[in-house]
Design a protein around this motif. Sequence first.
Motif, PDB file in Angstrom:
ATOM      1  N   LEU A  52       0.821  -1.208   0.000  1.00 39.99           N
ATOM      2  CA  LEU A  52       0.000   0.000   0.000  1.00 39.99           C
ATOM      3  C   LEU A  52       0.857   1.261   0.000  1.00 39.99           C
ATOM      4  O   LEU A  52       0.577   2.235  -0.722  1.00 39.99           O
ATOM      5  N   ALA A  53       1.908   1.260   0.808  1.00 45.02           N
ATOM      6  CA  ALA A  53       2.788   2.428   0.866  1.00 45.02           C
ATOM      7  C   ALA A  53       3.465   2.662  -0.478  1.00 45.02           C
ATOM      8  O   ALA A  53       3.542   3.806  -0.971  1.00 45.02           O
ATOM      9  N   LEU A  54       3.950   1.575  -1.094  1.00 44.15           N
ATOM     10  CA  LEU A  54       4.594   1.716  -2.397  1.00 44.15           C
ATOM     11  C   LEU A  54       3.607   2.203  -3.446  1.00 44.15           C
ATOM     12  O   LEU A  54       3.931   3.078  -4.279  1.00 44.15           O
ATOM     13  N   SER A  55       2.371   1.673  -3.407  1.00 45.97           N
ATOM     14  CA  SER A  55       1.358   2.105  -4.377  1.00 45.97           C
ATOM     15  C   SER A  55       1.021   3.574  -4.183  1.00 45.97           C
ATOM     16  O   SER A  55       0.864   4.336  -5.157  1.00 45.97           O
ATOM     17  N   ASP A  56       0.914   4.009  -2.920  1.00 51.30           N
ATOM     18  CA  ASP A  56       0.603   5.408  -2.648  1.00 51.30           C
ATOM     19  C   ASP A  56       1.734   6.326  -3.109  1.00 51.30           C
ATOM     20  O   ASP A  56       1.483   7.421  -3.634  1.00 51.30           O
ATOM     21  N   ILE A  57       2.967   5.889  -2.930  1.00 48.47           N
ATOM     22  CA  ILE A  57       4.111   6.697  -3.391  1.00 48.47           C
ATOM     23  C   ILE A  57       4.084   6.828  -4.906  1.00 48.47           C
ATOM     24  O   ILE A  57       4.305   7.927  -5.460  1.00 48.47           O
ATOM     25  N   VAL A  58       3.808   5.722  -5.611  1.00 45.58           N
ATOM     26  CA  VAL A  58       3.765   5.766  -7.076  1.00 45.58           C
ATOM     27  C   VAL A  58       2.667   6.714  -7.547  1.00 45.58           C
ATOM     28  O   VAL A  58       2.871   7.555  -8.454  1.00 45.58           O
ATOM     29  N   VAL A  59       1.459   6.619  -6.954  1.00 39.94           N
ATOM     30  CA  VAL A  59       0.360   7.506  -7.358  1.00 39.94           C
ATOM     31  C   VAL A  59       0.700   8.964  -7.069  1.00 39.94           C
ATOM     32  O   VAL A  59       0.429   9.870  -7.883  1.00 39.94           O
ATOM     33  N   ILE A  74       4.271   2.039   5.913  1.00 43.14           N
ATOM     34  CA  ILE A  74       4.659   0.631   6.029  1.00 43.14           C
ATOM     35  C   ILE A  74       4.364   0.106   7.438  1.00 43.14           C
ATOM     36  O   ILE A  74       3.985  -1.057   7.622  1.00 43.14           O
ATOM     37  N   VAL A  75       4.520   0.970   8.447  1.00 46.29           N
ATOM     38  CA  VAL A  75       4.293   0.536   9.833  1.00 46.29           C
ATOM     39  C   VAL A  75       3.040   1.206  10.405  1.00 46.29           C
ATOM     40  O   VAL A  75       2.945   1.434  11.616  1.00 46.29           O
ATOM     41  N   SER A  79      -2.450  13.818  -0.216  1.00 45.23           N
ATOM     42  CA  SER A  79      -3.726  13.726   0.518  1.00 45.23           C
ATOM     43  C   SER A  79      -4.149  12.274   0.758  1.00 45.23           C
ATOM     44  O   SER A  79      -4.653  11.924   1.837  1.00 45.23           O
ATOM     45  N   SER A  80      -3.986  11.415  -0.246  1.00 46.76           N
ATOM     46  CA  SER A  80      -4.427  10.028  -0.091  1.00 46.76           C
ATOM     47  C   SER A  80      -3.672   9.318   1.022  1.00 46.76           C
ATOM     48  O   SER A  80      -4.246   8.547   1.823  1.00 46.76           O
ATOM     49  N   GLY A  81      -2.367   9.575   1.148  1.00 47.47           N
ATOM     50  CA  GLY A  81      -1.581   8.939   2.197  1.00 47.47           C
ATOM     51  C   GLY A  81      -2.001   9.402   3.579  1.00 47.47           C
ATOM     52  O   GLY A  81      -2.098   8.606   4.526  1.00 47.47           O
ATOM     53  N   VAL A  82      -2.269  10.721   3.733  1.00 40.06           N
ATOM     54  CA  VAL A  82      -2.695  11.250   5.031  1.00 40.06           C
ATOM     55  C   VAL A  82      -4.063  10.678   5.422  1.00 40.06           C
ATOM     56  O   VAL A  82      -4.294  10.307   6.576  1.00 40.06           O
ATOM     57  N   LEU A  83      -4.974  10.579   4.443  1.00 38.94           N
ATOM     58  CA  LEU A  83      -6.291  10.014   4.739  1.00 38.94           C
ATOM     59  C   LEU A  83      -6.199   8.540   5.126  1.00 38.94           C
ATOM     60  O   LEU A  83      -6.936   8.059   5.997  1.00 38.94           O
ATOM     61  N   LEU A  84      -5.307   7.799   4.482  1.00 38.34           N
ATOM     62  CA  LEU A  84      -5.101   6.402   4.872  1.00 38.34           C
ATOM     63  C   LEU A  84      -4.563   6.317   6.301  1.00 38.34           C
ATOM     64  O   LEU A  84      -4.949   5.419   7.073  1.00 38.34           O
ATOM     65  N   ALA A  85      -3.710   7.235   6.676  1.00 39.99           N
ATOM     66  CA  ALA A  85      -3.154   7.228   8.031  1.00 39.99           C
ATOM     67  C   ALA A  85      -4.225   7.534   9.066  1.00 39.99           C
ATOM     68  O   ALA A  85      -4.284   6.884  10.126  1.00 39.99           O
ATOM     69  N   VAL A  86      -5.092   8.512   8.809  1.00 40.59           N
ATOM     70  CA  VAL A  86      -6.139   8.822   9.775  1.00 40.59           C
ATOM     71  C   VAL A  86      -7.180   7.702   9.827  1.00 40.59           C
ATOM     72  O   VAL A  86      -7.774   7.423  10.886  1.00 40.59           O
ATOM     73  N   TYR A  87      -7.428   7.028   8.705  1.00 38.28           N
ATOM     74  CA  TYR A  87      -8.308   5.846   8.715  1.00 38.28           C
ATOM     75  C   TYR A  87      -7.731   4.760   9.627  1.00 38.28           C
ATOM     76  O   TYR A  87      -8.481   4.096  10.377  1.00 38.28           O
ATOM     77  N   THR A  88      -6.425   4.578   9.579  1.00 41.70           N
ATOM     78  CA  THR A  88      -5.781   3.565  10.417  1.00 41.70           C
ATOM     79  C   THR A  88      -5.937   3.898  11.895  1.00 41.70           C
ATOM     80  O   THR A  88      -6.180   3.016  12.724  1.00 41.70           O
ATOM     81  N   VAL A  89      -5.805   5.181  12.247  1.00 41.17           N
ATOM     82  CA  VAL A  89      -6.014   5.577  13.636  1.00 41.17           C
ATOM     83  C   VAL A  89      -7.451   5.272  14.068  1.00 41.17           C
ATOM     84  O   VAL A  89      -7.701   4.758  15.167  1.00 41.17           O
TER      85      VAL A  89
END
Length: 422
Positions: A23-30, A62-63, A93-103
Motif C-alpha cells: 500500500l505504501a509503495l502504491s501510494d508513493i507511485v500515485v 509501512i508501519v 492527501s491520499s496517504g494522510v487520509l489512509l493514516a487517519v483511517y488507520t487511527v
Amino acid sequence: MRSRPVWIRLPISIPSIVVDAVLALSDIVVSVLLAREDPQGNWRHTDAFGFTLIVLINLPLIVRRRAPVTVLLMMLVMQIWYISLGYWPVVNSSGVLLAVYTVAAHRSIRVLAGCAPAVSATWLYAGLDADGGSMLTVVAQALVIPSGICWFGVSARRLSERNAQFAQLTARLAREQAARARRAVTDERVRIARELHDVVAHHVSVISVQAGLAEYVLDSDPPTAQAALRTIGETTREALDEMRRMLSLLRADTEEVWDPEHERVPEDRMAPAPSLARLDEVVRRIRAAGIEVRTRRVGLARPLSPGVELCAYRIVQEALTNVLKHARSARVDLVVDYGPRQLRITVTDDGGGGVPIPAPQRPDSGRIGSVAAHGLIGMSERTKLYGGTLSAGPRPDGGFEVGLVLPIPAEPAVRTGNEGDT
C-alpha cells in the motif's frame, strides 16, 4: 458417470507488514505521478527535492498498523513542511487520509478525537496558502472528508471487535458442545453399566441359587438337581444372548454386525430390548429358584414406548432379584396395573418365614446392603429418566415393597378391570 467439480482452496496467509508495504509503495507511485502534472495556481513545480519529500511523507505507511498515531503525526508534520515550501498539497492527501483511517480503525474514539482535528487543520493551512479559490469550499472539505474517513475507520474497528466476539462465542460454543458430548458419553456409559448390572445381577443370582439347590439335592433328589442344572443352562444362554445383543449394538466395527452372506443384520444381534411381555420368563426363573410368585395384571395391556417398557422390565427384574438374594423363602406378589395415564407396578414380599434354600453365603446379607443400595439407586435414576416415581422400603408387617409409577399415553379403550391372576 458425471464427475463433480473439485474446488481447491489454498490456505494463503499474507503478513500485514507485506500488505502495508504494498500500500505504501502504491501510494508513493500515485503521488509521484500526480506530482508530475502541472498544478493549477501558484504552487511550486515539483523538483527532485519535492519527489524526495513525497517518498519520505508516504514511506511511514509501512508501519501504520504498529504505530498509527506516530505515523499520522509524522506525516502531518512533513506535509506541513511540504506545503510551506510551496508544493501542491493534494499530492499527499491520499496517504494522510489512509493514516487517519488507520487511527480510527485501531485506536479509541478519544485518541481519534485528538488526531482528526490535526488533519483538518493541515487541510485548512493548505487552503490558506492557495492562490484564489473559495475558502468555504476548503473549510467544507477539511471538515467533511476527514470525518467520512474517520466514520469508515470506526465502523471497521467495531466490525473487527464484533468478529472477535463472535470468534470467542464460537470457541465457547465449541467447548460447550464438546463438554455436552463428553457428558453424553458419560451418561451412555452409565446407562450401559446399569443395563449390564441388571442383566448380570439377575441371571447370576438365579444361577447361584440353582447351583446351591443342585448341590443340596444332588444325592437325595437327582431329578430336582437335573431340573436345576437345566435352569442354569437356560439362564446362562439367555444372559449371554442379552449381553451379546447389547454389546453388538455398541460396536463401531460394522463387520461384526453385518452378515455378508445374507447382506443384512442378523436378527439375533438386533433383537428388541426386553419388555413387559417377557415378565413371565423372569417370573418362571424366580419360581424355579423356589420362590412363590403370584402375578396380577389390572387394566388393558397395551404397547408402550420401548424406553418405558425396558424401564419397567428392568425394575421388576431388579426387585425380584433382590428377593432372590435376600429373602429366598419369601412369597412375592407382582401387580402390573395399566391405568388411563399411568403404569403402576408393585413388587411385594412377606420377608420369608420358611427354611431358605441353600445357596452360597454372601458377606452383605442385609436387605439394604451395599449391593441392594446400588441397585435401588439405579432403579431410581432409571425411573426419573422417564418422569416416573419409585418407592422402596420395608413394610410395617414385614417384608419389602417396591412401587413404580410411570406416565404413559392415554388409554385407547375402556378399562376392563382385573384381567387375571396367576
